[in-house]
Scaffold this motif. Structure first.
Motif, mmCIF file in Angstrom:
data_model
loop_
_atom_site.group_PDB
_atom_site.id
_atom_site.type_symbol
_atom_site.label_atom_id
_atom_site.label_comp_id
_atom_site.label_asym_id
_atom_site.label_seq_id
_atom_site.Cartn_x
_atom_site.Cartn_y
_atom_site.Cartn_z
ATOM 1 N N ILE A 195 36.745 67.799 23.608
ATOM 2 C CA ILE A 195 35.435 68.180 24.135
ATOM 3 C C ILE A 195 34.935 69.444 23.451
ATOM 4 O O ILE A 195 33.752 69.561 23.121
ATOM 5 C CB ILE A 195 35.508 68.353 25.667
ATOM 6 C CG1 ILE A 195 35.661 66.981 26.333
ATOM 7 C CG2 ILE A 195 34.265 69.073 26.200
ATOM 8 C CD1 ILE A 195 35.899 67.037 27.815
ATOM 9 N N ALA A 196 35.832 70.394 23.218
ATOM 10 C CA ALA A 196 35.452 71.614 22.496
ATOM 11 C C ALA A 196 34.948 71.275 21.094
ATOM 12 O O ALA A 196 33.931 71.818 20.630
ATOM 13 C CB ALA A 196 36.638 72.576 22.415
ATOM 14 N N ARG A 198 37.618 75.665 24.672
ATOM 15 C CA ARG A 198 38.812 75.998 23.889
ATOM 16 C C ARG A 198 39.840 76.743 24.728
ATOM 17 O O ARG A 198 41.049 76.533 24.600
ATOM 18 C CB ARG A 198 38.429 76.837 22.675
ATOM 19 C CG ARG A 198 37.791 76.059 21.548
ATOM 20 C CD ARG A 198 37.855 76.812 20.238
ATOM 21 N NE ARG A 198 37.233 78.129 20.342
ATOM 22 C CZ ARG A 198 37.246 79.039 19.381
ATOM 23 N NH1 ARG A 198 37.871 78.780 18.240
ATOM 24 N NH2 ARG A 198 36.647 80.199 19.538
ATOM 25 N N GLY A 199 39.351 77.623 25.610
ATOM 26 C CA GLY A 199 40.262 78.359 26.482
ATOM 27 C C GLY A 199 40.969 77.440 27.463
ATOM 28 O O GLY A 199 42.190 77.561 27.677
ATOM 29 N N ILE A 200 40.214 76.510 28.055
ATOM 30 C CA ILE A 200 40.821 75.566 28.994
ATOM 31 C C ILE A 200 41.802 74.652 28.259
ATOM 32 O O ILE A 200 42.877 74.324 28.778
ATOM 33 C CB ILE A 200 39.731 74.748 29.705
ATOM 34 C CG1 ILE A 200 38.852 75.664 30.560
ATOM 35 C CG2 ILE A 200 40.349 73.663 30.584
ATOM 36 C CD1 ILE A 200 37.643 74.978 31.161
ATOM 37 N N ALA A 201 41.456 74.261 27.033
ATOM 38 C CA ALA A 201 42.359 73.420 26.240
ATOM 39 C C ALA A 201 43.656 74.146 25.933
ATOM 40 O O ALA A 201 44.745 73.567 26.000
ATOM 41 C CB ALA A 201 41.670 72.986 24.950
ATOM 42 N N ALA A 202 43.552 75.441 25.588
ATOM 43 C CA ALA A 202 44.750 76.225 25.299
ATOM 44 C C ALA A 202 45.629 76.369 26.537
ATOM 45 O O ALA A 202 46.863 76.320 26.457
ATOM 46 C CB ALA A 202 44.351 77.599 24.769
ATOM 47 N N TYR A 203 44.985 76.513 27.694
ATOM 48 C CA TYR A 203 45.736 76.690 28.939
ATOM 49 C C TYR A 203 46.383 75.380 29.389
ATOM 50 O O TYR A 203 47.541 75.355 29.801
ATOM 51 C CB TYR A 203 44.810 77.213 30.035
ATOM 52 C CG TYR A 203 45.496 77.445 31.355
ATOM 53 C CD1 TYR A 203 46.396 78.502 31.507
ATOM 54 C CD2 TYR A 203 45.259 76.598 32.433
ATOM 55 C CE1 TYR A 203 47.046 78.717 32.718
ATOM 56 C CE2 TYR A 203 45.906 76.809 33.652
ATOM 57 C CZ TYR A 203 46.793 77.865 33.786
ATOM 58 O OH TYR A 203 47.428 78.064 34.980
#
Length: 224
Positions: free
Chosen positions: A37-38, A23-28
């Motif tokens: 994927i999350a 989720r963090g990588i998606a937000a970034y």
């Protein structure tokens, strides 16, 4: 300053931490694929998403996507992906703003992957379909696909017999490899030249190899 160490994560916490990381990588990155994927990690904990999105899988799909753009252009009405598994390649094509893709249909013989592929591609639900089907039983004349992708040709016993099911003139993107030691690979090839001879396409727009640590992946783009 002395840094305090943290205890190693328990196995039971793996999915929670992986979900937070994705989720963090998606937000970034603002990537619909990473966001998907999350969602898969949260909703389908038994899915082998780490294997499907490992660095080798990603490298091969990026190679396919970027070469397709360079060789055949950006605009497609409908793309059919055979052996689509969790629909990652479809998502990579649909989220890439360089492409204009109206629809992607991802076919796989395993019914268990359909729900996972739909979860992963929820952002593209109006343009993405996951369908459970045997690639040998499809009526390719009715699919309406202007591009057929099969990145698992090493699993096809008679590649040309399968290609004969695809309407003449259809563009295809095919991948195989020389990973002969893998028991499920029943039809590996030793070179891109052997792969090209096996496929016997009427037109070859691209033929090349991508070296990896354990094997070479071969790719053809052309017309049946």
């Amino acid at each position: 300053m002395k840094h305090t160490s943290h205890p190693p994560c328990q196995t039971s916490d793996w999915y929670e931490h992986a979900f937070d990381l994705a989720r963090g990588i998606a937000a970034y990155t603002r990537s619909p694929l990473i966001d998907g994927i999350a969602r898969v990690i949260a909703k389908h904990p038994d899915a082998h998403i780490a294997n499907a999105f490992n660095h080798k899988q990603v490298a091969c799909k990026v190679w396919a996507r970027d070469t397709l753009l360079e060789v055949a252009g950006a605009t497609y009405g409908r793309i059919a992906v055979l052996g689509g598994w969790y629909g990652i390649l479809g998502a990579m094509l649909l989220e890439d703003t360089r492409f204009d893709v109206a629809a992607v249909d991802s076919y796989d013989i395993d019914p268990a992957v359909e729900a996972v592929a739909l979860t992963l591609n929820a952002t593209f639900q109006e343009r993405f379909r996951a369908l459970t089907a045997d690639m040998y039983a499809l009526d390719y004349a009715t699919l309406g696909a202007d591009l057929v992708i099969n990145t698992s040709c090493e699993h096809i016993a008679d590649l040309r017999s399968w290609l004969d099911l695809v309407p003449a003139g259809t563009r295809v993107l095919l991948q195989s490899n020389d990973y002969f030691s893998e028991p499920t690979h029943i039809n590996c090839v030793a070179s891109v030249e052997e792969f090209s001879k096996q496929a016997a396409l009427t037109t070859v727009e691209f033929g090349g190899a991508l070296p990896t640590k354990k094997y070479n992946r071969f790719m053809l783009i052309g017309r049946v």
